[in-house]
Design an enzyme around this catalytic site. Structure first.
Site, PDB file in Angstrom:
ATOM      1  N   GLU A   1       0.876  -1.152   0.085  1.00  0.00           N
ATOM      2  CA  GLU A   1       0.074  -0.065   0.178  1.00  0.00           C
ATOM      3  C   GLU A   1       0.956   1.355  -0.100  1.00  0.00           C
ATOM      4  O   GLU A   1       0.398   2.298   0.349  1.00  0.00           O
ATOM      5  CB  GLU A   1      -0.738  -0.041   1.071  1.00  0.00           C
ATOM      6  CG  GLU A   1      -0.133  -0.114   2.558  1.00  0.00           C
ATOM      7  CD  GLU A   1      -1.349  -0.089   3.608  1.00  0.00           C
ATOM      8  OE1 GLU A   1      -1.607  -1.181   4.164  1.00  0.00           O
ATOM      9  OE2 GLU A   1      -1.888   1.052   4.014  1.00  0.00           O
TER      10      GLU A   1
ATOM     11  N   CYS B   1      -3.445  -4.053   4.261  1.00  0.00           N
ATOM     12  CA  CYS B   1      -2.401  -4.805   4.750  1.00  0.00           C
ATOM     13  C   CYS B   1      -2.476  -6.363   4.287  1.00  0.00           C
ATOM     14  O   CYS B   1      -1.604  -7.110   4.697  1.00  0.00           O
ATOM     15  CB  CYS B   1      -2.222  -4.851   6.126  1.00  0.00           C
ATOM     16  SG  CYS B   1      -1.934  -3.101   6.695  1.00  0.00           S
TER      17      CYS B   1
ATOM     18  N   HIS C   1      -2.130 -11.098  11.749  1.00  0.00           N
ATOM     19  CA  HIS C   1      -1.751  -9.800  11.364  1.00  0.00           C
ATOM     20  C   HIS C   1      -1.386  -8.865  12.583  1.00  0.00           C
ATOM     21  O   HIS C   1      -2.002  -9.035  13.528  1.00  0.00           O
ATOM     22  CB  HIS C   1      -2.660  -8.974  10.563  1.00  0.00           C
ATOM     23  CG  HIS C   1      -2.495  -7.695  10.156  1.00  0.00           C
ATOM     24  ND1 HIS C   1      -1.352  -7.460   9.392  1.00  0.00           N
ATOM     25  CD2 HIS C   1      -3.156  -6.408  10.424  1.00  0.00           C
ATOM     26  CE1 HIS C   1      -1.166  -6.080   9.411  1.00  0.00           C
ATOM     27  NE2 HIS C   1      -2.149  -5.549   9.828  1.00  0.00           N
TER      28      HIS C   1
END
Lengths: 131, 361, 350
Positions: C80, C112, C235
């Site tokens: 990103e 992400c 994550h």
């Protein structure tokens, strides 16, 4: 600054890779893929790609400001002797300038060379960082 | 016959903010009567496209000074000035022209120093050196480190700078006319460690002219161009050592041997953009040991060199020729010599290309 | 046909900014870093971007896999922080690595988790026979509005995987599933230098809901239980969320900690969970089962079940280990961070 797209595109092999020219006439090796041996002028040359590992033979910490260099200063420029026996000059990054030492083992890494801010092209190429 | 330098003129190297390329060119020739009595003009200049957005500078200068004489511009990096003299000498020697004016002119103060530094850096290989972050002082500093490793003391380079400032003090057109000492060197800024500002040439605008002719002056006010040669070196990164200035050493050695000359005894102007370079050259020619005693040289860079007289890039070689011409004839800043011969050395980059011109009284 | 990870590589810049320095500068209480579970974050230099870091990770991944550029049939670049809004980054990396011209190559964007999707696409390509091997790269020079909470964690790093036949793999992808919805918890508008986020809204309805949903789907489809996994990697936007989501799934902390890297290097966005996976591959014994769940705002999560194979030991040796890269570091000040990341407003060339 206005960076040319075709100019970089044309030479990117020599910026993305460490190609070594080996002269079949005089046997000398020179960095960069080139059509003619700079030592003897022969066009009987062949190429190998360096693994990109070498040793810092000498270096200097540079404060010399020129256009668009300020975000990189002070920068370390060194002579790296590649494992293949060829010297190449380049920037040493990924390390504080005071930590660089002669004899330090380094590897080639892709970095930005110059960037035509804010809208233009970015030139990428190899520098060296400590292994 | 032969080729002779019969006149010339220079202006002080300085920050001439009020003068552009054509103003500098006019300023240097307006009081030089022999300069306009020529049938060809060779303009020497390195940076006008970059510093003044001007292509075909030679033609525009000639139009500006109201002449119709053929003109060509020469660009060969830092050695442009000497290249221009070489070309003019060839034109005269070939019989193509009787008299040629060589006019070196350069502006380096149109932009801030960091831009001038960038433009000067372009004398290196843009794609394979400049993009990689290599700059002229980086090479000079690496050369200095090599010399130090080989036994040369750091003070040796400072001695050169001190001597150049001493020499320049009486030269009317020199840029830096103040003396420096080992004390004043201590606090000077580093350009590329260990190379400091005092190891570097002075950046100034300038214009210089010499007239090359097929016939000498009647009086003893001309010198003969007896020889010129050029050597091309390897790119600095392809050498065993960056301080191996083999092109300069070879060109000088050959010129000296040809006339049986000793560099210590003749008028000589060496290209000293950075102090390690003349030291490396004199060592390669075996004139200097690690003590670096410069006192044996009778007429070494009496102008102050690039270091102190200044280095208006494309005009420098013409300044050097003018200075040797003056030293061999009427004198320069009150200095006269008894030398029969004069040697001018000019190189571009760290010995990428080196030229030598031999002048005889 | 089994598909797995043939090689992996990572890149973390050496320079670290301490969370305490961020707190002190921007007037946060010194207890906040601990609450966020962040000690320091990695900072890329001025001449680095997602392409240069991704290049390094990919080079090491290919070195571990022992394959040449002629054997890579697809390159997916999840980021990103693309250097070019339009112009693929994947092609730059592929060319610089000498990867053949006949290939698929594209940049993927899903906050992400784009690289996570890249892995799933790769599994499909290899399984179908459209590709022998693919290269998936997750790389970010994560942006954060200076002084924002994100400034504590947004960091720089890259990870890359060579996905190929299971027979040659260090770990096979046993199963995978993706769960996505339209949930605006975090975004960056076109032409905006820094992302915006809905703060507390990024937690429950976004991060936790999507990861839990993806993991539950994976368990349902495979019949596995959380107890069947030796490692769980989630994550890592901060050091706390992964432990909280593990707790809600009934996974003990000790299965999460080996793959938790954010406390030491920050949130590397697309490289975050996958860097944790790389670290676990370097520590896991053959036969271990690994749960990986990515998360990307917007929002979605990919859940994977991987089983480690014998060849993992040999592959670990072929490149630098995450633990060593994490430990090789130099502290920098907020001033240097600002210079490195171009955060200072200045006239270019001045």
């Amino acid at each position: 600054m206005k960076l040319s797209a075709p100019q970089f595109w044309r030479v990117k092999e020599n910026q993305y890779k460490l190609v070594i020219t080996i002269c079949k006439n005089c046997g000398r090796k020179t960095v960069f893929k080139r059509p003619i041996c700079p030592h003897c002028g022969s066009d009987g040359v062949e190429y190998i790609e360096s693994a990109g590992i070498g040793v810092v033979e000498e270096f200097t910490k540079v404060y010399y400001k020129r256009d668009s260099s300020e975000d990189r200063l002070p920068e370390v420029v060194g002579v790296v002797k590649l494992r293949e026996g060829v010297r190449v000059v380049g920037e040493i990054v990924g390390i504080r300038s005071d930590e660089v030492r002669e004899g330090m083992e380094v590897e080639a890494v892709l970095r930005k060379y110059v960037s035509d801010e804010p809208y233009g092209i970015i030139y990428y190429g190899l520098k060296f960082k400590p292994v | 016959m032969g080729v002779h330098i019969v006149g010339g003129s220079v202006i002080k190297i300085d920050r001439h903010f009020e003068l552009g390329y054509r103003d500098l060119a006019y300023r240097v020739i307006r009081d030089c009567s022999e300069c306009l009595d020529v049938d060809y003009v060779v303009i020497s200049s390195t940076l006008p496209e970059l510093s003044a957005h001007q292509v075909d500078l030679g033609t525009h200068i000639i139009q500006w000074i109201g002449r119709r004489v053929p003109v060509v511009r020469v660009e060969s990096g830092e050695s442009s000035g000497l290249a221009a003299v070489e070309l003019a000498a060839s034109l005269v020697e070939s019989g193509r022209v009787e008299k040629a004016l060589v006019l070196g002119v350069e502006k380096v103060t149109e932009y801030p120093t960091y831009t001038a530094n960038y433009l000067y850096t372009l004398t290196l290989d843009y794609e394979y050196e400049v993009l990689r972050g290599v700059t002229p002082p980086a090479y000079a500093s690496l050369a200095m480190k090599e010399l130090i490793k080989s036994g040369v003391r750091r003070e040796c380079f400072s001695n050169w700078a001190i001597k150049m400032h001493e020499n320049a003090a009486v030269v009317p057109h020199a840029m830096l006319k103040f003396k420096i000492s080992h004390d004043s060197l201590k606090d000077t800024q580093i350009l590329a460690d260990p190379l400091t500002l005092y190891d570097s040439f002075a950046f100034g605008d300038g214009a210089a002219a010499v007239v090359v002719s097929s016939t000498p002056n009647r009086s003893n006010s001309s010198v003969e161009i007896v020889y010129s040669n050029t050597e091309v070196g390897l790119p600095a990164y392809a050498r065993e050592k960056i301080s191996d200035l083999t092109a300069s050493a070879k060109a000088l050695k050959e010129s000296l041997e040809r006339f049986g000359l000793d560099l210590r005894k003749v008028v000589v102007e060496l290209h000293d953009s950075y102090t390690p370079y003349p030291i490396a050259i004199l060592r390669a020619l075996r004139y200097l040991d690690s003590e670096c005693d410069l006192s044996n040289f009778e007429c070494l860079n009496l102008s102050g060199g690039l270091k102190a007289r200044g280095h208006p890039i494309g005009a420098t070689g013409v300044y050097q020729v003018y200075e040797v011409f003056k030293l061999l004839t009427s004198g320069l800043g009150g200095k006269t010599t008894s030398s029969e011969y004069g040697i001018v050395h000019s190189m571009s980059g760290p010995d990428n290309l080196s030229r030598v011109l031999v002048l005889k009284r | 046909m089994e598909v797995g990870i043939r090689g992996w590589g990572t890149y973390i810049p050496r320079f670290r900014l301490s969370a305490q320095e961020v707190a002190a500068l921007w007037g946060y209480d010194s207890k906040l870093p601990k609450a966020l579970g962040i000690i320091e974050k990695s900072v890329a230099e001025e001449d680095e971007d997602s392409v240069t870091m991704g290049w390094y990770a990919a080079k090491v991944a290919m070195q571990r896999a022992g394959i040449s550029g002629d054997e890579v049939d697809a390159v997916f670049f999840g980021t990103e922080s693309k250097p070019y809004a339009v112009k693929p980054s994947a092609t730059i990396i592929a060319d610089a690595l000498g990867i053949k011209k006949r290939k698929l190559a594209s940049d993927l964007e899903f906050a992400c988790r784009a690289a996570g999707e890249g892995v799933r696409i790769s599994v499909g390509l290899v399984k179908s026979g459209l590709a022998q091997n693919t290269l998936v790269i997750g790389s970010d020079t994560a942006q954060a509005n200076p002084g924002d909470l994100l400034d504590f964690t947004a960091s720089s790093g890259a990870v890359a995987f060579v996905v190929g036949p299971g027979s040659a793999s260090a770990a096979v992808v046993e199963a995978s599933v993706t769960y996505v919805t339209d949930t605006p918890d975090f975004w960056r508008r076109d032409r905006s230098p820094y992302p915006e986020h809905a703060e507390i809204f990024t937690g429950e309805p976004a991060y936790f809901h999507h990861i839990v949903s993806a993991v539950k789907l994976l368990l349902e489809e495979t019949g596995l239980k959380t107890g069947d996994f030796d490692y769980a990697i989630f994550h890592q936007p901060n050091g706390r969320f992964p432990l909280q989501v593990a707790r809600s799934l009934g996974i003990p902390q000790e299965k999460v900690l080996p793959g938790l890297v954010t406390p030491y290097i920050g949130n590397t966005y697309n490289a975050s969970a996958l860097l944790g996976l790389a670290k676990v591959l370097e520590e896991a014994r053959p036969g271990s089962r690994i749960l990986v769940a990515t998360f990307g705002s917007g929002a979605g999560s990919d859940a994977f079940s991987l089983v480690v194979r014998d060849s993992v030991f040999e592959l670990v040796k072929r490149g630098p280990r995450v633990v060593d890269i994490v430990n090789s570091k130099v502290q920098i000040s907020y001033g240097e961070y600002s210079k490195f990341r171009g955060l200072l407003l200045r006239n270019i060339g001045g």
